[in-house]
Design a protein around this motif. Structure first.
Motif, short mmCIF file in Angstrom:
data_model
loop_
_atom_site.label_atom_id
_atom_site.label_comp_id
_atom_site.label_asym_id
_atom_site.label_seq_id
_atom_site.Cartn_x
_atom_site.Cartn_y
_atom_site.Cartn_z
N TYR A 282 -64.33 -56.89 -36.36
CA TYR A 282 -63.73 -56.72 -37.68
C TYR A 282 -62.23 -56.50 -37.49
N ASP A 283 -61.51 -57.62 -37.43
CA ASP A 283 -60.11 -57.59 -37.03
C ASP A 283 -59.46 -58.89 -37.51
N SER A 284 -58.16 -58.87 -37.59
CA SER A 284 -57.45 -60.07 -38.04
C SER A 284 -57.42 -61.17 -36.99
N ASP B 86 -59.61 -63.06 -35.64
CA ASP B 86 -60.37 -64.28 -35.90
C ASP B 86 -59.71 -65.19 -36.92
N SER B 87 -58.73 -64.66 -37.65
CA SER B 87 -58.04 -65.49 -38.65
C SER B 87 -56.86 -66.26 -38.04
N PHE B 88 -56.58 -66.02 -36.74
CA PHE B 88 -55.48 -66.70 -36.08
C PHE B 88 -55.89 -68.14 -35.74
N SER B 89 -54.90 -69.00 -35.60
CA SER B 89 -55.16 -70.36 -35.13
C SER B 89 -55.59 -70.32 -33.66
N GLN C 52 -52.67 -69.61 -31.43
CA GLN C 52 -52.19 -68.23 -31.55
C GLN C 52 -53.15 -67.25 -30.87
N LYS C 53 -54.44 -67.56 -30.92
CA LYS C 53 -55.41 -66.71 -30.22
C LYS C 53 -55.13 -66.69 -28.72
#
Length: 462
Positions: free
Chosen positions: A362-364, A366-369, A372-373
């Motif tokens: 539960y963190d931001s 996973d929303s990265f490209s 970016q990851k």
């Protein structure tokens, strides 16, 4: 004065040792270490101390029985306004004791050194002041006063007379509380941030529906003397034997039970009290003619001091709990753990947080490209290595008193040691007002439906 109190608490107030009695694997994440608390309170030289009991009801019997377990203590006289209780006193403690319906006759006796005041709350201040002025040491049941403004006169009288005055909330002498205090002062839970404290009851007796004798009448009870300065009403056996149900004589759930919670909290932390109080109260279940709340909840704010961080306190008193059990607890929650105190036991839990925050779940992250990851993982490893954050729980340590331990006896030892050794007691009149005042303020806040400001140093509403 605070330093002398701490010194007395350390030397005379029931300090304890603890021995390990094994561990238990509770689950994959928690291991519990069990420790037995060992009472080590010592009795000072047992010069004879003669006492008089004023108010021979329920708590009067409990307090007297505890007092008589201390070496060198002798009961000389008993006062009560109900004839049947005076008869019972002679049956239980001997025909040789003096009995009366006028407490002033006890104070006039030269062979009495100290008195136990176990009357309804509205008589505490008057009898306590009269007793100290008569040269008697005083053990006064909690709460010390019925009205906040009455407390300072007791403090001044104690100072003037030099007599020992101890408030009867035995939490201040409980070995579980005193051992918990040691762990708190070591900083094992980090900075204190929040406290939850509660006292729940379920049955009728817990809600003060006490037995009324069949011979209760104006002939066997001096009801006018019982009323004292309270409003004049016709004779009522219910008001006499169930006085805690009525605001004219008692202080309700707050004065009877919140004061226990604050006594334990202030003993452990060394705090002198909150600066803001807000409470809600109602007669929720026991709609039996009482006007004292059977359910009261409060929030209190404790300000930062040189020795404590600021913290918040929540208290709950419920006389009709549907859980089917009585409960009492004070849970101190800090930044690095918690201490949960029951009546004669407590638990210590600690944790250690990782310096690394971790990522994923539960963190931001996973929303990265995708690119970016990869960049973030590289940056994270350079900064934190392979540590993925979170926290680790330490062993839970459970402390338990012996099955026959009675903190009321330790409190009586504290009282009589204070008399014999002429040294300060922890729960003196000042300590008593600093716990009774905020407790009684809960009733005032609930009645007015507004938050109140409390000056803990001056011990008054501001």
């Amino acid at each position: 004065m605070e330093n002398s109190r701490r010194k007395f608490l350390k030397n005379m107030g029931g300090s304890v040792a603890a021995i390990s009695i094994g561990t238990t694997g509770v689950n994959a994440h928690e291991e519990v270490l069990h420790r037995k608390l060992i009472p080590s309170t010592k009795i000072s030289a047992n010069d004879k101390i003669r006492i008089g009991l004023i108010g021979s009801g329920i708590i009067g019997h409990y307090d007297t029985d505890a007092a008589l377990k201390v070496d060198g203590v002798e009961l000389v006289a008993v006062c009560d306004l109900y004839t049947g209780r005076l008869d019972r006193a002679k049956e239980k403690w001997g025909n040789g004791i003096f009995t009366t319906k006028d407490y002033r006759e006890i104070l006039a006796r030269k062979d009495i050194d100290a008195v136990l005041i176990c009357t309804p709350d509205h008589w505490h201040q008057k009898i306590a002041i009269d007793a100290m002025n008569a040269g008697k040491h005083v053990y006064c049941e909690k709460p010390m006063i019925q009205k906040i403004e009455d407390g300072h006169a007791i403090i001044e009288t104690q100072k003037k007379t030099g007599k020992v005055f101890l408030v009867g909330s035995q939490r201040a002498s409980s070995l579980a509380v005193l051992e918990a205090k040691k762990h708190f002062e070591k900083g094992v839970i980090g900075e204190l941030s929040y406290v939850e404290a509660y006292c729940d009851r379920t049955d009728a007796k817990g809600a003060w529906q006490y037995s009324i004798p069949t011979d209760a009448s104006p002939e066997t009870i001096d009801f006018d003397k019982f009323l004292g300065n309270a409003p004049k009403v016709p004779f009522s056996a219910e008001r006499f034997f169930r006085w805690r149900n009525f605001k004219d004589y008692g202080t309700g759930s707050a004065g009877d039970l919140v004061v226990h919670l604050l006594t334990g909290l202030h003993t452990i932390t060394g705090s002198i009290g909150p600066n803001k109080i807000f409470a809600l109260g109602e007669v929720n279940y026991w709609k039996d003619g009482r006007d004292a709340y059977d359910l009261i909840n409060s929030f209190m704010a404790y300000p930062q001091t040189p020795t404590l961080s600021s913290f918040q306190l929540y208290t709950r008193i419920n006389l009709a709990s549907g859980e089917g059990k009585n409960g009492f607890g004070i849970k101190l929650i800090g930044t690095e753990g918690s201490i949960e105190v029951g009546w004669n036991d407590f638990k210590v839990r600690t944790l250690k947080r990782s310096a690394a925050p971790g990522f994923g779940g539960y963190d931001s992250f996973d929303s990265f490209s995708a690119q970016q990851k990869e960049d973030y993982k590289k940056w994270y490893k350079e900064k934190y290595g392979n540590t993925m954050g979170g926290f680790d729980m330490g062993k839970t340590i459970e402390f338990t008193a012996p099955a026959n331990y009675d903190d009321r006896v330790d409190h009586m030892i504290c009282f009589f040691n204070g008399i014999r050794s002429n040294i300060p007691v922890l729960e003196d009149a000042t300590f008593g007002l600093r716990t009774a005042g905020p407790s009684i303020a809960c009733n005032i806040s609930a009645e007015k439906n507004k938050a109140l400001n409390w000056d803990a140093e001056k011990m008054k509403l501001s």
